[in-house]
Each structure stands twice: as C-alpha cells, then as structure tokens.
Design a protein around this motif. Structure first.
Motif, PDB file in Angstrom:
ATOM      1  N   LEU A   9      -0.377  11.091  -2.683  1.00  0.00           N
ATOM      2  CA  LEU A   9      -0.325   9.991  -3.652  1.00  0.00           C
ATOM      3  C   LEU A   9       1.116   9.634  -4.041  1.00  0.00           C
ATOM      4  O   LEU A   9       1.426   8.471  -4.301  1.00  0.00           O
ATOM      5  CB  LEU A   9      -1.124  10.399  -4.901  1.00  0.00           C
ATOM      6  CG  LEU A   9      -1.908   9.305  -5.621  1.00  0.00           C
ATOM      7  CD1 LEU A   9      -2.762   8.476  -4.699  1.00  0.00           C
ATOM      8  CD2 LEU A   9      -2.772   9.905  -6.721  1.00  0.00           C
ATOM      9  N   GLN A  10       1.996  10.639  -4.062  1.00  0.00           N
ATOM     10  CA  GLN A  10       3.395  10.336  -4.406  1.00  0.00           C
ATOM     11  C   GLN A  10       4.009   9.406  -3.350  1.00  0.00           C
ATOM     12  O   GLN A  10       4.658   8.414  -3.673  1.00  0.00           O
ATOM     13  CB  GLN A  10       4.205  11.627  -4.502  1.00  0.00           C
ATOM     14  CG  GLN A  10       5.680  11.391  -4.754  1.00  0.00           C
ATOM     15  CD  GLN A  10       6.437  12.647  -5.167  1.00  0.00           C
ATOM     16  OE1 GLN A  10       6.550  12.957  -6.349  1.00  0.00           O
ATOM     17  NE2 GLN A  10       6.976  13.373  -4.206  1.00  0.00           N
ATOM     18  N   ASP A  11       3.753   9.712  -2.085  1.00  0.00           N
ATOM     19  CA  ASP A  11       4.274   8.874  -1.001  1.00  0.00           C
ATOM     20  C   ASP A  11       3.685   7.458  -1.103  1.00  0.00           C
ATOM     21  O   ASP A  11       4.399   6.456  -0.965  1.00  0.00           O
ATOM     22  CB  ASP A  11       3.905   9.528   0.343  1.00  0.00           C
ATOM     23  CG  ASP A  11       4.513   8.810   1.524  1.00  0.00           C
ATOM     24  OD1 ASP A  11       5.558   8.161   1.328  1.00  0.00           O
ATOM     25  OD2 ASP A  11       3.949   8.872   2.628  1.00  0.00           O
ATOM     26  N   VAL A  12       2.379   7.391  -1.391  1.00  0.00           N
ATOM     27  CA  VAL A  12       1.717   6.083  -1.496  1.00  0.00           C
ATOM     28  C   VAL A  12       2.337   5.269  -2.638  1.00  0.00           C
ATOM     29  O   VAL A  12       2.671   4.089  -2.476  1.00  0.00           O
ATOM     30  CB  VAL A  12       0.191   6.274  -1.710  1.00  0.00           C
ATOM     31  CG1 VAL A  12      -0.466   4.970  -2.144  1.00  0.00           C
ATOM     32  CG2 VAL A  12      -0.466   6.785  -0.445  1.00  0.00           C
ATOM     33  N   PHE A  13       2.557   5.914  -3.793  1.00  0.00           N
ATOM     34  CA  PHE A  13       3.131   5.165  -4.926  1.00  0.00           C
ATOM     35  C   PHE A  13       4.578   4.767  -4.647  1.00  0.00           C
ATOM     36  O   PHE A  13       5.023   3.693  -5.039  1.00  0.00           O
ATOM     37  CB  PHE A  13       3.041   5.982  -6.220  1.00  0.00           C
ATOM     38  CG  PHE A  13       1.644   6.056  -6.782  1.00  0.00           C
ATOM     39  CD1 PHE A  13       0.776   4.973  -6.684  1.00  0.00           C
ATOM     40  CD2 PHE A  13       1.186   7.202  -7.405  1.00  0.00           C
ATOM     41  CE1 PHE A  13      -0.521   5.037  -7.202  1.00  0.00           C
ATOM     42  CE2 PHE A  13      -0.109   7.276  -7.928  1.00  0.00           C
ATOM     43  CZ  PHE A  13      -0.953   6.187  -7.818  1.00  0.00           C
ATOM     44  N   GLN A  14       5.326   5.638  -3.979  1.00  0.00           N
ATOM     45  CA  GLN A  14       6.715   5.265  -3.667  1.00  0.00           C
ATOM     46  C   GLN A  14       6.736   4.042  -2.752  1.00  0.00           C
ATOM     47  O   GLN A  14       7.536   3.133  -2.910  1.00  0.00           O
ATOM     48  CB  GLN A  14       7.445   6.440  -3.002  1.00  0.00           C
ATOM     49  CG  GLN A  14       7.811   7.519  -4.014  1.00  0.00           C
ATOM     50  CD  GLN A  14       8.523   8.699  -3.393  1.00  0.00           C
ATOM     51  OE1 GLN A  14       8.455   8.915  -2.184  1.00  0.00           O
ATOM     52  NE2 GLN A  14       9.194   9.479  -4.203  1.00  0.00           N
ATOM     53  N   ARG A  15       5.838   4.026  -1.771  1.00  0.00           N
ATOM     54  CA  ARG A  15       5.774   2.874  -0.853  1.00  0.00           C
ATOM     55  C   ARG A  15       5.313   1.621  -1.601  1.00  0.00           C
ATOM     56  O   ARG A  15       5.845   0.527  -1.394  1.00  0.00           O
ATOM     57  CB  ARG A  15       4.790   3.163   0.294  1.00  0.00           C
ATOM     58  CG  ARG A  15       5.328   4.141   1.297  1.00  0.00           C
ATOM     59  CD  ARG A  15       4.225   4.645   2.196  1.00  0.00           C
ATOM     60  NE  ARG A  15       4.719   5.698   3.055  1.00  0.00           N
ATOM     61  CZ  ARG A  15       5.267   5.495   4.249  1.00  0.00           C
ATOM     62  NH1 ARG A  15       5.348   4.280   4.740  1.00  0.00           N
ATOM     63  NH2 ARG A  15       5.713   6.499   4.963  1.00  0.00           N
ATOM     64  N   PHE A  16       4.311   1.798  -2.458  1.00  0.00           N
ATOM     65  CA  PHE A  16       3.797   0.663  -3.237  1.00  0.00           C
ATOM     66  C   PHE A  16       4.927   0.058  -4.075  1.00  0.00           C
ATOM     67  O   PHE A  16       5.150  -1.149  -4.088  1.00  0.00           O
ATOM     68  CB  PHE A  16       2.655   1.155  -4.150  1.00  0.00           C
ATOM     69  CG  PHE A  16       2.170   0.128  -5.118  1.00  0.00           C
ATOM     70  CD1 PHE A  16       1.254  -0.846  -4.724  1.00  0.00           C
ATOM     71  CD2 PHE A  16       2.626   0.100  -6.428  1.00  0.00           C
ATOM     72  CE1 PHE A  16       0.819  -1.821  -5.609  1.00  0.00           C
ATOM     73  CE2 PHE A  16       2.203  -0.864  -7.316  1.00  0.00           C
ATOM     74  CZ  PHE A  16       1.288  -1.818  -6.910  1.00  0.00           C
ATOM     75  N   LEU A  17       5.670   0.953  -4.766  1.00  0.00           N
ATOM     76  CA  LEU A  17       6.748   0.472  -5.628  1.00  0.00           C
ATOM     77  C   LEU A  17       7.907  -0.083  -4.810  1.00  0.00           C
ATOM     78  O   LEU A  17       8.576  -1.021  -5.235  1.00  0.00           O
ATOM     79  CB  LEU A  17       7.240   1.613  -6.529  1.00  0.00           C
ATOM     80  CG  LEU A  17       6.634   1.668  -7.932  1.00  0.00           C
ATOM     81  CD1 LEU A  17       6.840   0.355  -8.678  1.00  0.00           C
ATOM     82  CD2 LEU A  17       5.184   2.008  -7.956  1.00  0.00           C
ATOM     83  N   PHE A  18       8.133   0.492  -3.638  1.00  0.00           N
ATOM     84  CA  PHE A  18       9.208  -0.019  -2.784  1.00  0.00           C
ATOM     85  C   PHE A  18       8.884  -1.464  -2.371  1.00  0.00           C
ATOM     86  O   PHE A  18       9.716  -2.358  -2.477  1.00  0.00           O
ATOM     87  CB  PHE A  18       9.356   0.859  -1.539  1.00  0.00           C
ATOM     88  CG  PHE A  18      10.401   0.352  -0.600  1.00  0.00           C
ATOM     89  CD1 PHE A  18      11.723   0.327  -0.991  1.00  0.00           C
ATOM     90  CD2 PHE A  18      10.062  -0.122   0.655  1.00  0.00           C
ATOM     91  CE1 PHE A  18      12.705  -0.165  -0.141  1.00  0.00           C
ATOM     92  CE2 PHE A  18      11.039  -0.620   1.512  1.00  0.00           C
ATOM     93  CZ  PHE A  18      12.360  -0.631   1.110  1.00  0.00           C
ATOM     94  N   ASP A  19       7.636  -1.681  -1.948  1.00  0.00           N
ATOM     95  CA  ASP A  19       7.253  -3.040  -1.531  1.00  0.00           C
ATOM     96  C   ASP A  19       7.297  -4.024  -2.703  1.00  0.00           C
ATOM     97  O   ASP A  19       7.889  -5.099  -2.599  1.00  0.00           O
ATOM     98  CB  ASP A  19       5.832  -3.026  -0.930  1.00  0.00           C
ATOM     99  CG  ASP A  19       5.827  -2.500   0.502  1.00  0.00           C
ATOM    100  OD1 ASP A  19       6.919  -2.189   1.018  1.00  0.00           O
ATOM    101  OD2 ASP A  19       4.741  -2.414   1.101  1.00  0.00           O
ATOM    102  N   THR A  20       6.665  -3.651  -3.829  1.00  0.00           N
ATOM    103  CA  THR A  20       6.647  -4.610  -4.942  1.00  0.00           C
ATOM    104  C   THR A  20       8.071  -4.849  -5.470  1.00  0.00           C
ATOM    105  O   THR A  20       8.437  -5.978  -5.763  1.00  0.00           O
ATOM    106  CB  THR A  20       5.727  -4.141  -6.095  1.00  0.00           C
ATOM    107  OG1 THR A  20       6.072  -2.801  -6.450  1.00  0.00           O
ATOM    108  CG2 THR A  20       4.268  -4.201  -5.724  1.00  0.00           C
ATOM    109  N   SER A  21       8.883  -3.778  -5.541  1.00  0.00           N
ATOM    110  CA  SER A  21      10.253  -3.969  -6.056  1.00  0.00           C
ATOM    111  C   SER A  21      11.070  -4.854  -5.112  1.00  0.00           C
ATOM    112  O   SER A  21      11.807  -5.727  -5.575  1.00  0.00           O
ATOM    113  CB  SER A  21      11.002  -2.647  -6.217  1.00  0.00           C
ATOM    114  OG  SER A  21      10.273  -1.773  -6.989  1.00  0.00           O
ATOM    115  N   THR A  22      10.951  -4.646  -3.800  1.00  0.00           N
ATOM    116  CA  THR A  22      11.772  -5.482  -2.903  1.00  0.00           C
ATOM    117  C   THR A  22      11.292  -6.941  -2.945  1.00  0.00           C
ATOM    118  O   THR A  22      12.104  -7.856  -2.888  1.00  0.00           O
ATOM    119  CB  THR A  22      11.803  -4.982  -1.444  1.00  0.00           C
ATOM    120  OG1 THR A  22      10.567  -4.416  -1.130  1.00  0.00           O
ATOM    121  CG2 THR A  22      12.896  -4.002  -1.181  1.00  0.00           C
TER     122      THR A  22
END
Ligand code: HEM
Length: 499
Positions: free
Chosen positions: A173-186
């Motif tokens: 889940l940590q990896d999933v949230f980091q990717r989610f936040l990476f996409d939304t932030s970019t």
C-alpha cells in the motif's frame, strides 16, 4: 581520494562497532540518556539507537522535561538542542520567528533542493509564499485538486485494488500511495500525467530519488560537515546515491520545463488555473519581483520543492492511516458508519461533514507526523522560554514525532489512537494549537497545503473504505526509516477484499 574517504568511513564504523560492543557489555542499551564520552560525545549512544531513532528521541525528551542537548563528537559541529516543549516551539516558530530563519546551516544541508520554498528566507521567501498561497487558496485550484484525485482513483487505484482482489495477491500500500501521489502531484504541478500508478507497476526513478534525498539529508544532520561534503564530492555512501538521484530529478524536470515552454505557446487558459508550472511561467513579475520566473533553475527548484511537499508527505500519512485503522477495527467501523450515513454517494462538497474521519486523519498525523523533524538556527544568541541558552547558528531540532507522543502534552493516553480526542461534546471538531499539533508546522511558515491534504486524504479514504476491506499481512514489520520524511522500511503489505 574516494577510496581514502571510503576507508575513513569503514574506520569510523569500526571504532563505533567497538564502542557499541562495550556499551552492550555494560548493559546500557535501555537507558534513554546516552553517556557523553570525552571525544566521541554522545555519538556511540546515538548509533546504538539509530534503528529506533524516533522512539529513542521520544524517551529522551520525556525523561528530560522536553528539552535535551545532544553532544556530538569533539569539534565536529554536530551538537543539537532537541526540544518539544510547546512554549519553546511557539517562541521559535511564531513569537520570535525573526530570530529563527532557516539559516546558512540549513541551506548547506538542504542545498540539493536548491531555492525551493523550504530553503529560502527574506524577500524571495515572501514572494514565493504569497504567490503560492495565491494559487493554493483558489477555489478552482482546490476543485482541480479533488477532481484530479478522483479520476486517478478511478483510473489507477481501483484497477490495482480490483486486480489484487481478483488474483488474491498482496499489495504494497505504501508503494501504491506513493505512485498515486506522484501522479496526482505531477499532474497538478506540471500538467503532465507520468502514469506511474498502473497494474504493471512501472519502475519509478523519481520515487527512489526522493527517498535518496531525504535519507542523505537526515544523515547530514548527525555527520560532521567535512565528512558528508567529502563523501558528496567523491561519491561515497549515501552521498553517492544522492548525487545519482539528483541527476534523475534534473533530467525529468528539464524535459518537463522544455515541453511546457513549447505547449504554453498555444495555450489559452482564459484565466483558469491549469497547473502550477504554467502559473509560475506566466506570473506577474512586477508584483513578485524576487522571483526569476523565466529562469529554468528557478522553475526546477520551485516545482521540485512542491513535488516533494505534496507527494511523500501525503503518501506517508495515508500509509500510516490505513495501518492504524487495521489495528483499531472499532475506529474503522465508526468511519464506515459515518460515511454510509453522511455520504452514501461520494460528493466532495460533503467531505466537511465527516468529522470522525477528520479526527482519525488528525490522530494519524499526530502519531506519525510525515515530517518528523523541524530544523532551526538562531540568527542571534538567545534564551528559550525553557531557560536553555542557544548561541548563534546552533542547530535546534524540534521532533514533531516525539511531540505527538508526549504524555505531558497529550495526556497519559498519548500513545493511543483515539479519533474522539478531536471531537467536542457537541460533535464538532476540536481545535488544537499548532505548537501542540505541529504536523503542518506553525507560525508564518505554516504549511500551505494543509487544506488540500485533508481534501485529498479524505477523498482517498472514503473511496477505499466504502468499497474495500484492507487487511495488513500478519507479522508485517512497520519500523520507520531514519529520514527527514517518515516512511515504512518494508512498505505496507496488505490483502484486499471487496465489501
Ligand atoms: C500530509 C501532508 C503534509 C504535511 C504533513 C506537510 C507538512 C509541512 C511542514 C512540516 C512544513 C514546514 C517545513 C519547513 O519549514 O521546514 C510544510 C511547509 C510547506 N508545505 Fe506542507 N505538508 C503536507 C502537504 C503539503 C501539500 C499537499 C502541499 C502543496 C503542494 C504543501 C505545501 C507546502 C509549502 C509550500 C510549504 C512551505 C511553507 C513556507 O516555507 O512558507 N504541503 N509542510
């Protein structure tokens, strides 16, 4: 030269190993207060506890009335005054803010992120702060923040969770949230979707890069400056990784900035905000005269700062949030009941009604503050309200993680996860002063993304909790990595089921 520094590192490690063995023999491992050795200072004690640095600092501060002076090795310049005393915090961050700029020491340690908002003072900081506040507080930008999160949930998060349910596979889940936040932030910061959140889980260099920067910055606080500078120059240890990851940032941001320069020629935004990079490229530089918006380095530093601000902090908070709920099933049931009652169908306008959920998010941020340390330096010698004298350029570190667990601040149940703590008898949210609840900092440098964070965390939480059951794998270890951004050492492995 790199070899000599490498040997120096090994030699120092060997000395510490011997000291470590001696300390073990003397059975001193569980004493919170470290011995101050004549040459090595308290460094051996620190090395002994570095694997549990956050809890050790909490014990130290609880045992010493909330302020403690850590002595580094002789002449190494690594003495640190640790404090979590709310009166000191209020004094340093708010009432005597002018005497506590970020300072040169901070700038040296954080130089790798350049002139990002976290790293600057005076006129340039004021212009950065006012201009970023102007965009982050716009209603249309806040709507864009939520709608971007919702479409990423539907197109990225849901397919991953459904796939895990269907194939009965574990998810980090940590990896999933980091990717989610990476996409939304970019998307929000640059206007481009780099699509890291997909079932294929593509390799994300930038993700590892942020971890590399925050870990190296942590060790820079406790290493003599000459050593980390040499290591950086010749590429040794964590500093080698740091050099490599900076190249990743630079390459990615260079591509984004030059693509945007082309795209912007054909834009007609009709005054609507599309993304932060476009906003800065078209900013009124008469109003914000300290900002060099036509300079690529300025744009790189600005966007990098916001990407770090928005991605790893919120990803960390979401990870700890779901972990805490897995250990507190009653709180999870209450959140689910509240969502079913007040928001049977997702509507961002109703997010404010979810008071218990809000309390659970605050409780997560209190116990697992994503930015666990705050570093300050006095411009002039001063005496803190606790009576501690601080000289010019001293390192003062406020441990936000420890503050959230102080019994003297939060009561005897400080270690417990109790969302009720945040709710008044009349069912409204209770306000806690920022010098006590410091996750978003306090005073003139308070985080500008606080409202956006609550909007995004609640949006993600509602969409997951309404549709899925999350079960953390039994026995999964969740120690936090020693770093300036709190993340789990081994990620968060969970099983997912559909409700
Ligand atoms: C859980 C989420 C977040 C947490 C815990 C958090 C925490 C913090 C903290 C502790 C600071 C002070 C840093 C320092 O002075 O050294 C800060 C500053 C800041 N944050 Fe956040 N943040 C979060 C999310 C965000 C988001 C989503 C944004 C939006 C991009 C954001 C934008 C900023 C900015 C611009 C500053 C600099 C303020 C200044 O120096 O004047 N933050 N944040």
């Amino acid at each position: 030269m790199a070899m000599i520094i490498g040997f120096l590192d090994i030699f120092i490690a060997f000395i510490f190993f011997l000291v470590f063995r001696c300390l073990l023999l003397y059975k001193q491992t569980h004493k919170p207060l470290p011995t101050n050795w004549s040459v090595l200072g308290m460094l051996p004690g620190l090395l002994l506890q570095v694997h549990r640095i956050y809890d050790w600092i909490t014990e130290l501060l609880e045992a010493t009335g909330m302020t403690f002076c850590f002595k580094g090795p002789w002449l190494s310049g690594t003495d640190i005054l640790l404090t979590v005393d709310p009166v000191n915090i209020h004094y340093i961050l708010s009432s005597n803010f002018v005497n506590y700029p970020k300072g040169m020491e901070f700038k040296k340690i954080f130089e790798v992120i350049g002139d990002a908002i976290f790293n600057i003072d005076s006129g340039m900081w004021e212009d950065m702060r006012n201009s970023s506040h102007a965009i982050f507080s716009r209603q249309d930008f806040q709507r864009l923040w939520v709608s971007t999160s919702v479409s990423k949930i539907n197109q990225g998060l849901v397919p991953i969770l459904d796939n895990a349910v269907e194939k009965n596979i574990l998810v980090d889940l940590q990896d999933v949230f980091q990717r989610f936040l990476f996409d939304t932030s970019t998307i929000l910061m640059t206007g481009y979707d780099l699509k890291c959140l997909s079932i294929e889980m593509p390799k994300v260099d930038f993700g590892g890069a942020v971890d590399g920067v925050s870990d190296a910055i942590f060790y820079r606080h406790v290493k003599p400056a000459f050593l980390w500078k040499l290591q950086y120059r010749f590429g040794v240890g964590v500093e080698k990784r740091l050099r490599r990851v900076l190249a990743v940032f630079d390459e990615l941001l260079e591509k984004i900035i030059s693509a945007k320069k082309e795209d912007i020629k054909s834009y007609d935004t009709k005054g609507e905000v599309t993304d932060v990079l476009t906003y800065y490229m078209t900013l009124d530089t008469v109003k914000y005269k300290h900002l060099k918006t036509s300079n690529d380095k300025f744009l790189r530093d600005t966007i990098l700062g916001f990407l770090i601000a928005g991605r790893d902090t919120t990803a960390s908070a979401l990870t700890w949030f779901f972990w805490l709920l897995s250990r507190n099933p009653e709180a999870m049931t209450k959140i689910r009941q509240e969502i079913n009652k007040k928001m049977p169908k997702f509507d961002p306008a109703d997010l404010d009604k979810l008071v218990y959920l809000h309390g659970a998010v605050c409780e997560t941020l209190r116990l697992y503050s994503p930015v666990p340390f705050n570093h300050k330096s006095p411009a002039k010698p001063d005496v803190l309200p606790s009576g501690h004298k601080v000289d010019e350029n001293w390192k003062i570190v406020i441990s936000t993680y420890a503050l959230g667990r102080m019994k003297s601040v939060w009561g005897d149940d400080a270690e417990e996860f109790r969302p009720e703590r945040w709710i008044s008898a009349s069912g409204r949210l209770k306000h806690e002063p920022s010098y006590k609840f410091l996750a978003f900092n306090a005073g003139p440098r308070t985080c500008l993304g606080k409202k956006l964070t609550f909007l995004q965390m609640k949006t993600v939480a509602v969409n997951i909790i309404q549709n899925y059951e999350i079960q953390v794998v039994e026995g999964h270890k969740t120690e936090p990595v020693p770093s300036v951004l709190l993340r789990m050492q081994h990620g968060l492995k969970v099983r997912v089921a559909k409700i």
